[in-house]
Design a protein around this motif. Structure first.
Motif, PDB file in Angstrom:
ATOM      1  N   ILE A  43       0.836  -1.197   0.000  1.00 46.57           N
ATOM      2  CA  ILE A  43       0.000   0.000   0.000  1.00 46.57           C
ATOM      3  C   ILE A  43       0.875   1.253   0.000  1.00 46.57           C
ATOM      4  O   ILE A  43       0.530   2.269  -0.610  1.00 46.57           O
TER       5      ILE A  43
ATOM      6  N   ASN B 260       0.920   4.211  -2.811  1.00 44.17           N
ATOM      7  CA  ASN B 260       0.883   5.636  -2.481  1.00 44.17           C
ATOM      8  C   ASN B 260       2.051   6.396  -3.106  1.00 44.17           C
ATOM      9  O   ASN B 260       1.891   7.537  -3.556  1.00 44.17           O
TER      10      ASN B 260
ATOM     11  N   ILE C 193      -6.730   7.045  -5.151  1.00 44.38           N
ATOM     12  CA  ILE C 193      -6.853   5.677  -4.663  1.00 44.38           C
ATOM     13  C   ILE C 193      -8.237   5.484  -4.060  1.00 44.38           C
ATOM     14  O   ILE C 193      -8.650   6.235  -3.172  1.00 44.38           O
ATOM     15  N   GLN C 194      -8.938   4.473  -4.558  1.00 46.38           N
ATOM     16  CA  GLN C 194     -10.243   4.112  -4.028  1.00 46.38           C
ATOM     17  C   GLN C 194     -10.109   2.845  -3.185  1.00 46.38           C
ATOM     18  O   GLN C 194      -9.459   1.889  -3.597  1.00 46.38           O
ATOM     19  N   ASP C 195     -10.717   2.849  -2.002  1.00 47.75           N
ATOM     20  CA  ASP C 195     -10.705   1.683  -1.125  1.00 47.75           C
ATOM     21  C   ASP C 195     -12.120   1.140  -1.008  1.00 47.75           C
ATOM     22  O   ASP C 195     -13.003   1.807  -0.450  1.00 47.75           O
TER      23      ASP C 195
ATOM     24  N   GLU D 106     -10.120  -3.700  -1.339  1.00 46.59           N
ATOM     25  CA  GLU D 106      -9.414  -3.520  -2.610  1.00 46.59           C
ATOM     26  C   GLU D 106      -8.980  -2.066  -2.723  1.00 46.59           C
ATOM     27  O   GLU D 106      -9.794  -1.158  -2.606  1.00 46.59           O
ATOM     28  N   HIS D 107      -7.702  -1.866  -2.954  1.00 49.12           N
ATOM     29  CA  HIS D 107      -7.156  -0.517  -3.079  1.00 49.12           C
ATOM     30  C   HIS D 107      -6.784  -0.299  -4.550  1.00 49.12           C
ATOM     31  O   HIS D 107      -5.890  -0.972  -5.070  1.00 49.12           O
ATOM     32  N   THR D 108      -7.465   0.629  -5.203  1.00 50.94           N
ATOM     33  CA  THR D 108      -7.273   0.823  -6.638  1.00 50.94           C
ATOM     34  C   THR D 108      -6.839   2.246  -6.937  1.00 50.94           C
ATOM     35  O   THR D 108      -7.558   3.200  -6.643  1.00 50.94           O
TER      36      THR D 108
ATOM     37  N   LYS E  81      -4.286  -2.077  -9.121  1.00 45.91           N
ATOM     38  CA  LYS E  81      -5.102  -2.554  -8.006  1.00 45.91           C
ATOM     39  C   LYS E  81      -4.262  -3.405  -7.056  1.00 45.91           C
ATOM     40  O   LYS E  81      -3.455  -4.233  -7.492  1.00 45.91           O
TER      41      LYS E  81
END
Length: 342
Positions: A12, A16, A26-28, A32-34, A47
């Motif tokens: 992660i 970043n 970044i969408q969580d 799932e971190h995309t 992703k």
């Protein structure tokens, strides 16, 4: 070439740091971190999905708009990376090396570095990048109760027990079209929440198994069939997909050879290499898998299913179905549709 220097203690953090260099948001969602990017540097997504026991997934589905190199410095975070390439080539080298290794479409690579080393991964501009990266943090993974690394070949065993990161390892796999289907299947998972993560995790372990099998075969000197070139193997994969989409067609070795311009010998060699089955065995396998799905998901009776998948004899179908699954079609249907007690 744009250079992105990354020094992070987790994936992660890497995500970043990539965001800090190329932009995006970044969408969580449900673990799932995309990273989604749409600017003058890149368009697409990267992703990251973490799982238990030090296993995680990174998926690149992105086009860089200028040549770019990620220089990933190794400190405490140094997983074993199992990578499969679905699209355009990318390059890798360790920081101590001068020459890069090119990983082409449908090829895999396994690597890990020494502590204080650098992994350099570069991508060309204006080409679609689709890579699947399974990362394993060894110290955590070895604590998993079901982990049995003693079953690995000697070289991979040494890599997994090297929890102090004293060895540098690189394995460049050969063309592997079977793995492409498993990697693509992850993109097709439609569930949400915990069910989605469980489905993806199961597919990750299937892909990891294929990576290990490929390394075993390579260690034993098993190579691509000499009768076929890469272009022909890709064509055979296309043929197999056509059979899967239309299993009821009356296929024959002669018909496939004539339609696709491949000799019968090349067809047989290709199917044996990709699927460990002859052409006839593959067609029968697809039909039986389709029949099982039809029994499970439709109201068709057995005779209708026999016709739908291209068989003409119900007795023959019942015989080979039981040989494959241990139950007759009727027994399987009864097992699937268990009456609900009121």
């Amino acid at each position: 070439m744009m250079q992105v220097n990354i020094s992070a203690d987790s994936t992660i953090d890497i995500l970043n740091e990539i965001k800090a260099n190329i932009g995006g948001n970044i969408q969580d969602i449900w673990g799932e971190h995309t990273l989604i990017v749409n600017n003058t540097i890149a368009k697409g997504s990267i992703k990251f999905i973490p799982f238990d026991w030090g296993v995680s997934l990174l998926q690149y589905d992105i086009t860089f708009l200028e040549d770019i190199e990620f220089q990933i410095e190794i400190d405490t975070f140094n997983p074993v990376r199992f990578i499969y390439n679905l699209e355009a080539p990318f390059k890798h080298k360790f920081g101590v090396e001068k020459s890069e290794k090119t990983i082409n479409q449908f090829e895999s690579v396994i690597f890990t570095n020494k502590t204080n080393g650098v992994n350099c991964v570069s991508f060309e501009k204006d080409v679609k990048i689709q890579i699947n990266i399974i990362q394993i943090v060894r110290q955590k993974f070895l604590k998993k109760r079901t982990t049995n690394i003693s079953s690995l070949n000697d070289k991979l065993y040494e890599v997994f027990v090297d929890t102090d990161h004293e060895q540098r390892f690189f394995h460049h796999g050969t063309l592997n079209l079977r793995m492409a289907d498993y990697v693509t299947a992850i993109k097709k998972v439609k569930s949400k929440g915990m069910l989605r993560l469980l489905k993806i995790e199961s597919k990750i372990y299937e892909i990891l198994t294929l990576h290990i099998q490929e390394h075993n075969m390579s260690s034993q000197g098993v190579s691509l069939p000499t009768s076929l070139i890469t272009k022909e193997l890709k064509l055979i994969r296309k043929i197999s997909k056509g059979i899967s989409k239309n299993p009821s067609f009356d296929y024959s070795l002669e018909q496939l050879s004539s339609e696709y311009g491949l000799s019968q010998v090349k067809l047989q060699d290709g199917f044996k290499f990709l699927f460990n089955r002859t052409v006839t065995e593959y067609i029968r396998h697809v039909r039986l898998e389709t029949s099982r799905e039809l029994i499970r998901t439709t109201d068709l009776n057995i005779s209708q299913i026999v016709y739908t998948i291209g068989f003409t004899s119900r007795s023959y179908f019942s015989k080979i179905f039981k040989e494959k699954y241990g139950l007759t079609p009727f027994e399987y249907k009864k097992q699937v549709f268990v009456p609900i007690a009121v």
